[in-house]
Design a protein around this motif. Sequence first.
Motif, PDB file in Angstrom:
ATOM      1  N   UNK A  45      40.185  33.470  36.736  1.00  0.00           N
ATOM      2  CA  UNK A  45      39.206  33.225  35.676  1.00  0.00           C
ATOM      3  C   UNK A  45      39.236  34.348  34.638  1.00  0.00           C
ATOM      4  N   UNK A  46      39.372  35.583  35.102  1.00  0.00           N
ATOM      5  CA  UNK A  46      39.484  36.728  34.189  1.00  0.00           C
ATOM      6  C   UNK A  46      40.743  36.602  33.331  1.00  0.00           C
ATOM      7  N   UNK A  47      41.879  36.294  33.974  1.00  0.00           N
ATOM      8  CA  UNK A  47      43.150  36.145  33.240  1.00  0.00           C
ATOM      9  C   UNK A  47      43.048  34.999  32.239  1.00  0.00           C
ATOM     10  N   UNK A  48      42.457  33.926  32.675  1.00  0.00           N
ATOM     11  CA  UNK A  48      42.268  32.743  31.836  1.00  0.00           C
ATOM     12  C   UNK A  48      41.512  33.123  30.562  1.00  0.00           C
ATOM     13  N   UNK A  49      40.424  33.848  30.720  1.00  0.00           N
ATOM     14  CA  UNK A  49      39.623  34.275  29.577  1.00  0.00           C
ATOM     15  C   UNK A  49      40.427  35.203  28.669  1.00  0.00           C
ATOM     16  N   UNK A  50      41.139  36.151  29.267  1.00  0.00           N
ATOM     17  CA  UNK A  50      41.927  37.104  28.477  1.00  0.00           C
ATOM     18  C   UNK A  50      42.995  36.392  27.654  1.00  0.00           C
ATOM     19  N   UNK A  51      43.618  35.372  28.226  1.00  0.00           N
ATOM     20  CA  UNK A  51      44.700  34.668  27.540  1.00  0.00           C
ATOM     21  C   UNK A  51      44.185  33.643  26.544  1.00  0.00           C
ATOM     22  N   UNK A  52      43.227  32.817  26.962  1.00  0.00           N
ATOM     23  CA  UNK A  52      42.805  31.688  26.136  1.00  0.00           C
ATOM     24  C   UNK A  52      41.577  31.949  25.269  1.00  0.00           C
ATOM     25  N   UNK A  53      40.730  32.873  25.696  1.00  0.00           N
ATOM     26  CA  UNK A  53      39.508  33.156  24.951  1.00  0.00           C
ATOM     27  C   UNK A  53      39.299  34.658  24.808  1.00  0.00           C
ATOM     28  N   UNK A  54      40.276  35.364  24.247  1.00  0.00           N
ATOM     29  CA  UNK A  54      40.185  36.828  24.188  1.00  0.00           C
ATOM     30  C   UNK A  54      38.944  37.345  23.458  1.00  0.00           C
ATOM     31  N   UNK A  55      38.436  36.578  22.514  1.00  0.00           N
ATOM     32  CA  UNK A  55      37.238  37.026  21.792  1.00  0.00           C
ATOM     33  C   UNK A  55      35.993  36.988  22.685  1.00  0.00           C
ATOM     34  N   UNK A  56      36.061  36.262  23.802  1.00  0.00           N
ATOM     35  CA  UNK A  56      34.938  36.162  24.735  1.00  0.00           C
ATOM     36  C   UNK A  56      34.986  37.200  25.850  1.00  0.00           C
ATOM     37  N   UNK A  57      36.106  37.900  25.963  1.00  0.00           N
ATOM     38  CA  UNK A  57      36.320  38.806  27.092  1.00  0.00           C
ATOM     39  C   UNK A  57      35.215  39.852  27.216  1.00  0.00           C
ATOM     40  N   UNK A  58      34.856  40.492  26.121  1.00  0.00           N
ATOM     41  CA  UNK A  58      33.852  41.557  26.178  1.00  0.00           C
ATOM     42  C   UNK A  58      32.437  41.028  26.390  1.00  0.00           C
ATOM     43  N   UNK A  59      32.195  39.756  26.076  1.00  0.00           N
ATOM     44  CA  UNK A  59      30.859  39.212  26.302  1.00  0.00           C
ATOM     45  C   UNK A  59      30.695  38.652  27.708  1.00  0.00           C
ATOM     46  N   UNK A  60      31.804  38.333  28.386  1.00  0.00           N
ATOM     47  CA  UNK A  60      31.740  37.762  29.731  1.00  0.00           C
ATOM     48  C   UNK A  60      32.001  38.782  30.838  1.00  0.00           C
ATOM     49  N   UNK A  61      32.673  39.887  30.496  1.00  0.00           N
ATOM     50  CA  UNK A  61      33.080  40.860  31.518  1.00  0.00           C
ATOM     51  C   UNK A  61      32.696  42.277  31.109  1.00  0.00           C
ATOM     52  N   UNK A  62      32.376  43.080  32.121  1.00  0.00           N
ATOM     53  CA  UNK A  62      32.095  44.495  31.905  1.00  0.00           C
ATOM     54  C   UNK A  62      32.800  45.271  33.014  1.00  0.00           C
ATOM     55  N   UNK A  63      33.440  46.360  32.628  1.00  0.00           N
ATOM     56  CA  UNK A  63      34.138  47.205  33.597  1.00  0.00           C
ATOM     57  C   UNK A  63      33.135  48.103  34.306  1.00  0.00           C
ATOM     58  N   UNK A  64      33.258  48.148  35.637  1.00  0.00           N
ATOM     59  CA  UNK A  64      32.425  49.034  36.444  1.00  0.00           C
ATOM     60  C   UNK A  64      33.239  49.441  37.664  1.00  0.00           C
ATOM     61  N   UNK A  65      33.526  50.737  37.774  1.00  0.00           N
ATOM     62  CA  UNK A  65      34.323  51.243  38.890  1.00  0.00           C
ATOM     63  C   UNK A  65      33.484  51.936  39.962  1.00  0.00           C
TER      64      UNK A  65
END
Length: 166
Positions: A45-65
């Motif tokens: 799902x993450x890859x899908x968003x990055x490839x097909x909806x890159x403009x949505x990536x920052x609104x759907x995902x947040x990095x947390x380590x």
Amino acid sequence: MFKNLSFEEYLVIPAASASQLKWMRRCPAKAKMLQDETPSMRRGTLMHCAILEPSELETRYRVNDDNRNSNAFKTAKAEAEAGGITLVKSAEMNQALMVRDRVYAVSDINRLLSVAQVELTKLWDDAETGLECKARFDAYQPSIKVIIDVKTTTDADETAFARACE
């Protein structure tokens, strides 16, 4: 075809999907049950968003380590989920961005995806059975009438990949 229909809206449409029919073939009792998200599905799902909806990536995902068992992570996860955001590790995000960049580095794919319509839903009645059906196309290139289905895999061997796509 329907544009701008969220995946959640797609899921509640009372029609048969290919996934449901595959489950029906395996075990009819499980056909209507929602499948729990696996780590592979989450990565896809993450890859899908990055490839097909890159403009949505920052609104759907947040990095947390943060450590996944820490209170800080649990608090961040609850806040993110309340806002419809998924937390991912930096390594997961970096991998998704790398895959996206490699996909778009292939000129033919870049041309195809740059003008494709993404996340389209199609509804129809099967002529043979009368069954109401639905499909969700990752992308559709209308000028050449091509449906694009993005798949991720852990094994790029042709046989293993074909098996994973079933």
